[in-house]
Write a protein that holds these residues in place. Structure first.
Motif, PDB file in Angstrom:
ATOM      1  N   ALA A 175      -5.890   6.851   5.819  1.00 35.09           N
ATOM      2  CA  ALA A 175      -5.873   8.208   6.369  1.00 35.09           C
ATOM      3  C   ALA A 175      -4.927   9.109   5.587  1.00 35.09           C
ATOM      4  CB  ALA A 175      -5.473   8.165   7.845  1.00 35.09           C
ATOM      5  N   LEU A 176      -3.780   8.568   5.153  1.00 28.88           N
ATOM      6  CA  LEU A 176      -2.851   9.347   4.335  1.00 28.88           C
ATOM      7  C   LEU A 176      -3.491   9.714   2.996  1.00 28.88           C
ATOM      8  CD1 LEU A 176      -0.114  10.567   3.571  1.00 28.88           C
ATOM      9  CD2 LEU A 176       0.645   8.257   2.941  1.00 28.88           C
ATOM     10  N   ALA A 177      -4.200   8.760   2.400  1.00 26.55           N
ATOM     11  CA  ALA A 177      -4.862   9.028   1.118  1.00 26.55           C
ATOM     12  C   ALA A 177      -5.885  10.149   1.269  1.00 26.55           C
ATOM     13  CB  ALA A 177      -5.528   7.757   0.596  1.00 26.55           C
ATOM     14  N   GLU A 178      -6.627  10.154   2.360  1.00 26.78           N
ATOM     15  CA  GLU A 178      -7.611  11.213   2.590  1.00 26.78           C
ATOM     16  C   GLU A 178      -6.922  12.558   2.817  1.00 26.78           C
ATOM     17  OE1 GLU A 178     -11.557  12.824   3.301  1.00 26.78           O
ATOM     18  OE2 GLU A 178     -10.608  11.286   2.051  1.00 26.78           O
ATOM     19  N   ALA A 179      -5.808  12.544   3.559  1.00 25.53           N
ATOM     20  CA  ALA A 179      -5.057  13.782   3.781  1.00 25.53           C
ATOM     21  C   ALA A 179      -4.520  14.342   2.477  1.00 25.53           C
ATOM     22  CB  ALA A 179      -3.905  13.525   4.762  1.00 25.53           C
ATOM     23  N   THR A 180      -4.105  13.458   1.582  1.00 25.23           N
ATOM     24  CA  THR A 180      -3.603  13.896   0.277  1.00 25.23           C
ATOM     25  C   THR A 180      -4.733  14.467  -0.561  1.00 25.23           C
ATOM     26  OG1 THR A 180      -1.897  12.166   0.366  1.00 25.23           O
ATOM     27  CG2 THR A 180      -2.343  13.166  -1.784  1.00 25.23           C
ATOM     28  N   ARG A 181      -5.875  13.802  -0.548  1.00 27.71           N
ATOM     29  CA  ARG A 181      -7.030  14.260  -1.334  1.00 27.71           C
ATOM     30  C   ARG A 181      -7.479  15.647  -0.900  1.00 27.71           C
ATOM     31  NH1 ARG A 181     -12.451  14.633  -1.240  1.00 27.71           N
ATOM     32  NH2 ARG A 181     -12.623  13.954   0.940  1.00 27.71           N
ATOM     33  N   LEU A 182      -7.425  15.914   0.391  1.00 27.31           N
ATOM     34  CA  LEU A 182      -7.881  17.195   0.925  1.00 27.31           C
ATOM     35  C   LEU A 182      -6.810  18.272   0.897  1.00 27.31           C
ATOM     36  CD1 LEU A 182      -9.945  15.892   3.976  1.00 27.31           C
ATOM     37  CD2 LEU A 182     -10.834  16.780   1.806  1.00 27.31           C
ATOM     38  N   GLY A 183      -5.592  17.908   0.474  1.00 22.01           N
ATOM     39  CA  GLY A 183      -4.525  18.892   0.369  1.00 22.01           C
ATOM     40  C   GLY A 183      -3.717  19.092   1.635  1.00 22.01           C
ATOM     41  N   TYR A 184      -3.936  18.253   2.647  1.00 22.16           N
ATOM     42  CA  TYR A 184      -3.156  18.361   3.877  1.00 22.16           C
ATOM     43  C   TYR A 184      -1.787  17.693   3.750  1.00 22.16           C
ATOM     44  CZ  TYR A 184      -7.404  19.932   6.207  1.00 22.16           C
ATOM     45  OH  TYR A 184      -8.528  20.633   6.570  1.00 22.16           O
ATOM     46  N   ALA A 185      -1.661  16.758   2.813  1.00 22.46           N
ATOM     47  CA  ALA A 185      -0.394  16.054   2.600  1.00 22.46           C
ATOM     48  C   ALA A 185       0.113  16.343   1.192  1.00 22.46           C
ATOM     49  CB  ALA A 185      -0.565  14.546   2.797  1.00 22.46           C
ATOM     50  N   GLU A 186       1.425  16.498   1.068  1.00 18.90           N
ATOM     51  CA  GLU A 186       2.040  16.718  -0.235  1.00 18.90           C
ATOM     52  C   GLU A 186       2.012  15.415  -1.044  1.00 18.90           C
ATOM     53  OE1 GLU A 186       3.101  19.590  -1.270  1.00 18.90           O
ATOM     54  OE2 GLU A 186       3.042  20.748   0.601  1.00 18.90           O
TER      55      GLU A 186
END
Length: 431
Positions: A175-186
């Motif tokens: 889930a963190l990897a997906e958030a990073t890919r979509l720009g939601y996570a730094e």
């Protein structure tokens, strides 16, 4: 009315765009003309679309001290350098608008004192939940009420991750990897996933709601890195979901002493609660007040445009006050309540165990529970597990409300118990 903009990243560029596109309407709302006098950046050699190169400067200190600057907008981020600039501006008689939650949470006392001493405004609506108007709601709309509790989802990154885990069954890393890919996570998500960003916002909310200065260091904090797909499934089975909540409330001790608690941690929230339905990167703040009752404020709590919207709302207020020759009411901390010992805060635990699958284990654990004065609300047992070659059962214990210190001691006892093979997770439940 001269405006200085410090920082031209995601938020700063949106501030200038909205300021330019809506200039005529803003002049009416300010009740006078305004002009951008300069934009301070760290490297003036980089090309920047949407801003006159003549306005760009690397000398932020000189910009805030210029005689033709009346309102300073700080959207740099960080603490030490912005603190110097904001204090310089306030002490020079400039009103300041900031979106910097870390700065406000760490140095609100000092900044508020400088604003008061110089009869200028210090506004920071954008520091908490971007465009959701929670700061001004507490400062003005509910100023005649008594706040009991403020709880909320104030970090979009962690809410996106937990929501994805709940919806898809993914584990934390996926889930963190997906958030990073979509720009939601730094690229470095530490401040978000460890709860530090939410803790800064909790400090601000508690200070505003309870008229008591609460600093970042006063907020107990636990992030979401330990939340597993198994925890999410257990929450679903109980009719709950897991959210990273900032919780600010007044605590009344056995002797009648009132204190303030501010904390951030993963929390089991019943699916029928309004906060449980907040999905994706959205934020929501739930306020419980004596007169107004239950209120929820919901919206996009991050991003350039929503944050810039809140910044410009504060710019209008600060500039208008300048034109009218006054300033807004100062931040009040008259109550000066003590900060609660985190161990004294009442809460409930959801404890996921692996134990030897034999007769009498549950009775032994119940005695351990009773020895700490803890009572259990529910117990669920599942068979068919294995831990290090041992036949095991899964026990999920949900406690009644008790002091954090007593519950933590109970968990320590469980970890030391001969029949407990593993304490897989401990998650608090929403009151």
């Amino acid at each position: 009315m001269g405006i200085a903009l410090l920082g031209y990243g995601t938020v700063g560029s949106e501030v200038l765009r909205l300021m330019t596109e809506n200039s005529e309407a803003l002049e009416h709302r300010i009740e006078g003309p305004f002009e951008l006098k300069g934009v301070a950046v760290s490297d003036a050699s980089k090309p920047r679309e949407g801003v006159d190169p003549e306005l760009i400067t690397e000398d932020a200190r000189s910009l805030v001290l210029r005689d033709d600057v009346d309102v300073v907008v700080e959207v740099i981020g960080g603490i030490d350098y912005p603190r110097e600039l904001v204090l310089s501006a306030l002490n020079a008689g400039k009103s300041v608008v900031t979106a910097n939650k870390a700065l406000v949470a760490a140095h609100a006392d000092e900044l508020a004192a400088a604003a008061d001493a110089n009869n200028v405004d210090l506004f920071y609506e954008a520091a908490v939940a971007a465009a959701i108007p929670v700061v001004n709601m507490l400062r003005r709309s509910l100023a005649g009420d008594q706040i009991r509790r403020i709880s909320g989802i104030v970090n979009g990154t962690t809410n996106f991750i937990l929501d994805a885990m709940d919806a898809t069954g993914a584990d934390y890393e996926a889930a963190l990897a997906e958030a990073t890919r979509l720009g939601y996570a730094e690229a470095d998500p530490t401040a978000d996933v460890e709860g530090h960003d939410a803790a800064s916002k909790a400090a601000i909310l508690a200070s505003m709601g309870f008229y008591t200065r609460v600093r970042f260091s006063d907020v107990s904090c636990e992030g979401i890195t330990g939340v597993t797909a198994e925890d999410i499934e257990a929450a679903k089975a109980a009719g709950d979901t897991i959210k990273l909540l900032a919780i600010c409330e007044k605590i009344t001790g056995e002797d009648g002493t009132v204190s303030v608690s501010a904390r951030v941690h993963p929390t089991l929230v019943p699916r029928e609660h309004p906060l449980a339905s907040v999905s994706g990167s959205y934020n929501a703040v739930f306020v419980e007040a004596e007169g107004a009752g239950d209120l929820m404020f919901y919206g996009n709590g991050a991003g350039g445009a929503p944050t810039a919207s809140a910044v410009l709302g504060d710019v209008v207020g600060a500039a208008r006050n300048k034109y009218l020759g006054g300033h807004a009411p100062k931040d009040l901390t008259y109550a000066d309540l003590p900060i609660a010992d985190p161990g004294d805060v009442p809460t409930r635990y959801h404890i996921d165990l692996r134990v030897h699958d034999r007769v009498g284990v549950l009775a032994d654990l119940a005695r351990t529970c009773a020895s700490r004065g803890i009572s259990l609300r529910t117990v669920r047992q599942e068979e068919g597990y294995e831990v290090d070659g041992h036949e095991a059962a899964r026990l999920i214990l949900v406690t009644h409300t008790a002091r954090e210190h007593d519950l933590a001691d109970f968990v320590a006892d469980l970890k030391a118990h001969d029949d407990v093979l593993a304490v897989k997770s401990v998650i608090r439940l929403a009151e």
